[in-house]
Design a protein around this motif. Structure first.
Motif, PDB file in Angstrom:
ATOM      1  N   TYR A  79       0.855  -1.038  -0.081  1.00  0.00           N
ATOM      2  CA  TYR A  79       0.022   0.048  -0.068  1.00  0.00           C
ATOM      3  C   TYR A  79       0.868   1.294  -0.061  1.00  0.00           C
ATOM      4  CZ  TYR A  79      -3.456  -3.145   1.778  1.00  0.00           C
ATOM      5  OH  TYR A  79      -4.252  -4.184   1.758  1.00  0.00           O
ATOM      6  N   ILE A  80       0.276   2.300  -0.453  1.00  0.00           N
ATOM      7  CA  ILE A  80       0.942   3.624  -0.344  1.00  0.00           C
ATOM      8  C   ILE A  80       0.072   4.262   0.807  1.00  0.00           C
ATOM      9  CG2 ILE A  80       1.030   6.039  -1.115  1.00  0.00           C
ATOM     10  CD1 ILE A  80       1.431   4.946  -3.917  1.00  0.00           C
ATOM     11  N   ALA A  81       0.850   4.560   1.856  1.00  0.00           N
ATOM     12  CA  ALA A  81       0.190   4.900   3.160  1.00  0.00           C
ATOM     13  C   ALA A  81       0.710   6.255   3.882  1.00  0.00           C
ATOM     14  CB  ALA A  81       0.472   3.519   4.186  1.00  0.00           C
ATOM     15  N   SER A 138      -1.623  -4.742   7.964  1.00  0.00           N
ATOM     16  CA  SER A 138      -2.879  -4.202   8.750  1.00  0.00           C
ATOM     17  C   SER A 138      -2.455  -4.325  10.214  1.00  0.00           C
ATOM     18  CB  SER A 138      -3.903  -4.855   8.631  1.00  0.00           C
ATOM     19  OG  SER A 138      -4.903  -4.494   9.195  1.00  0.00           O
ATOM     20  N   ASP A 139      -1.531  -5.327  10.461  1.00  0.00           N
ATOM     21  CA  ASP A 139      -1.000  -5.464  12.183  1.00  0.00           C
ATOM     22  C   ASP A 139      -0.218  -4.398  12.373  1.00  0.00           C
ATOM     23  OD1 ASP A 139      -0.669  -6.590  14.597  1.00  0.00           O
ATOM     24  OD2 ASP A 139       0.894  -7.908  13.869  1.00  0.00           O
ATOM     25  N   ALA A 140       0.850  -4.018  11.395  1.00  0.00           N
ATOM     26  CA  ALA A 140       1.650  -3.216  11.504  1.00  0.00           C
ATOM     27  C   ALA A 140       1.446  -1.670  11.590  1.00  0.00           C
ATOM     28  CB  ALA A 140       2.813  -3.234  10.544  1.00  0.00           C
ATOM     29  N   LEU A 141       0.402  -1.504  10.489  1.00  0.00           N
ATOM     30  CA  LEU A 141      -0.200  -0.038  10.728  1.00  0.00           C
ATOM     31  C   LEU A 141      -1.014   0.257  11.705  1.00  0.00           C
ATOM     32  CD1 LEU A 141       0.610  -0.029   7.631  1.00  0.00           C
ATOM     33  CD2 LEU A 141      -1.530   0.885   7.114  1.00  0.00           C
ATOM     34  N   ALA A 167      -2.423   5.624  10.175  1.00  0.00           N
ATOM     35  CA  ALA A 167      -2.487   4.246   9.817  1.00  0.00           C
ATOM     36  C   ALA A 167      -3.659   4.004   8.583  1.00  0.00           C
ATOM     37  CB  ALA A 167      -3.171   3.471  10.945  1.00  0.00           C
ATOM     38  N   ILE A 168      -3.335   4.381   7.564  1.00  0.00           N
ATOM     39  CA  ILE A 168      -4.218   4.475   6.323  1.00  0.00           C
ATOM     40  C   ILE A 168      -3.360   4.133   5.026  1.00  0.00           C
ATOM     41  CG2 ILE A 168      -5.806   5.689   4.748  1.00  0.00           C
ATOM     42  CD1 ILE A 168      -6.634   7.067   7.521  1.00  0.00           C
ATOM     43  N   PHE A 199      -8.315  -0.527   0.445  1.00  0.00           N
ATOM     44  CA  PHE A 199      -7.715   0.175   1.625  1.00  0.00           C
ATOM     45  C   PHE A 199      -7.271  -0.828   2.784  1.00  0.00           C
ATOM     46  CE2 PHE A 199     -11.027   2.808  -0.523  1.00  0.00           C
ATOM     47  CZ  PHE A 199      -9.983   3.936  -0.666  1.00  0.00           C
ATOM     48  N   CYS A 200      -6.370  -0.300   3.537  1.00  0.00           N
ATOM     49  CA  CYS A 200      -5.858  -1.050   4.708  1.00  0.00           C
ATOM     50  C   CYS A 200      -6.046   0.156   5.794  1.00  0.00           C
ATOM     51  CB  CYS A 200      -4.727  -1.415   4.505  1.00  0.00           C
ATOM     52  SG  CYS A 200      -3.842  -2.207   6.142  1.00  0.00           S
ATOM     53  N   CYS A 201      -7.081   0.268   6.737  1.00  0.00           N
ATOM     54  CA  CYS A 201      -7.361   0.885   7.564  1.00  0.00           C
ATOM     55  C   CYS A 201      -7.707   0.509   8.817  1.00  0.00           C
ATOM     56  CB  CYS A 201      -8.580   1.904   7.148  1.00  0.00           C
ATOM     57  SG  CYS A 201      -8.260   2.622   5.516  1.00  0.00           S
ATOM     58  N   PRO A 202      -6.881  -0.033   9.696  1.00  0.00           N
ATOM     59  CA  PRO A 202      -7.171  -0.948  10.711  1.00  0.00           C
ATOM     60  C   PRO A 202      -7.794  -0.133  11.777  1.00  0.00           C
ATOM     61  CG  PRO A 202      -4.755  -0.507  10.780  1.00  0.00           C
ATOM     62  CD  PRO A 202      -5.274   0.168   9.488  1.00  0.00           C
TER      63      PRO A 202
END
Length: 188
Positions: A38-40, A117-120, A129-130, A142-145
């Motif tokens: 992901y770009i985050a 996701s865990d890291a973010l 954390a997106i 998206f990765c948005c924990p």
């Protein structure tokens, strides 16, 4: 997914589709075929905050964070090579590539992260954390924990999984986000 999160996700999709250079960068990143990639972080967050506040054309990000998770290739050399490739292709020196499978050691955590996701989820602020990526079908994913409520609510608060409160406060002070976006709510 709750109705509010679906609405916010669609709002984020609409905003990101208007960001031509980000969409080009997402296509480039997809071509790397990195797992859980992901770009985050600030590149996404700051762009959304600018749009909410009516600002255009600002580049208030220190880097373009590319995060991925690959427990089979932990060498930081690979990240450096990927950064150099992205810089050469785009001409943009702001790329920062980090394999989240090894970042637990940098962050002083004895237990490896299990996924991107865990890291973010363990980043200092929930709003940072997106992550976003482009699927093979050209759909934004998206990765948005911690969800998107803080992003669109312009609220900064410490992640419940980030225990270093002093570092969090120092980071908030150093970033000076409230000077760029005066309507932010910062929870210290």
């Amino acid at each position: 997914m709750q109705a509010e999160e679906r609405i916010l996700e669609q709002r984020l999709i609409d905003l990101l589709l208007e960001h031509g250079s980000l969409m080009d960068e997402l296509r480039l990143v997809r071509s790397l075929q990195l797992p859980q990639c992901y770009i985050a972080a600030g590149y996404i967050r700051n762009y959304v905050w600018d749009r909410i506040c009516g600002y255009s054309g600002r580049s208030l990000h220190d880097d373009i964070d590319l995060v991925y998770y690959d427990s089979t290739h932990l060498s930081p050399v690979r990240d450096h090579e990927l950064e150099q490739y992205l810089i050469a292709v785009t001409g943009n020196p702001k790329w920062s590539v980090k394999n989240q499978a090894r970042m637990h050691t940098r962050n002083g955590n004895p237990i490896p992260y299990q996924s991107t996701s865990d890291a973010l989820s363990r980043w200092p602020e929930m709003v940072t954390a997106i992550g976003v990526r482009l699927s093979e079908e050209d759909q934004l994913e998206f990765c948005c924990p911690h969800g998107l409520v803080d992003l669109f609510g312009m609220r900064v608060q410490r992640s419940p999984y980030f225990s270093d409160h002093v570092y969090y406060l120092e980071r908030i002070s150093r970033k000076a986000w409230n000077q760029h976006w005066p309507n932010l709510t910062i929870i210290s």
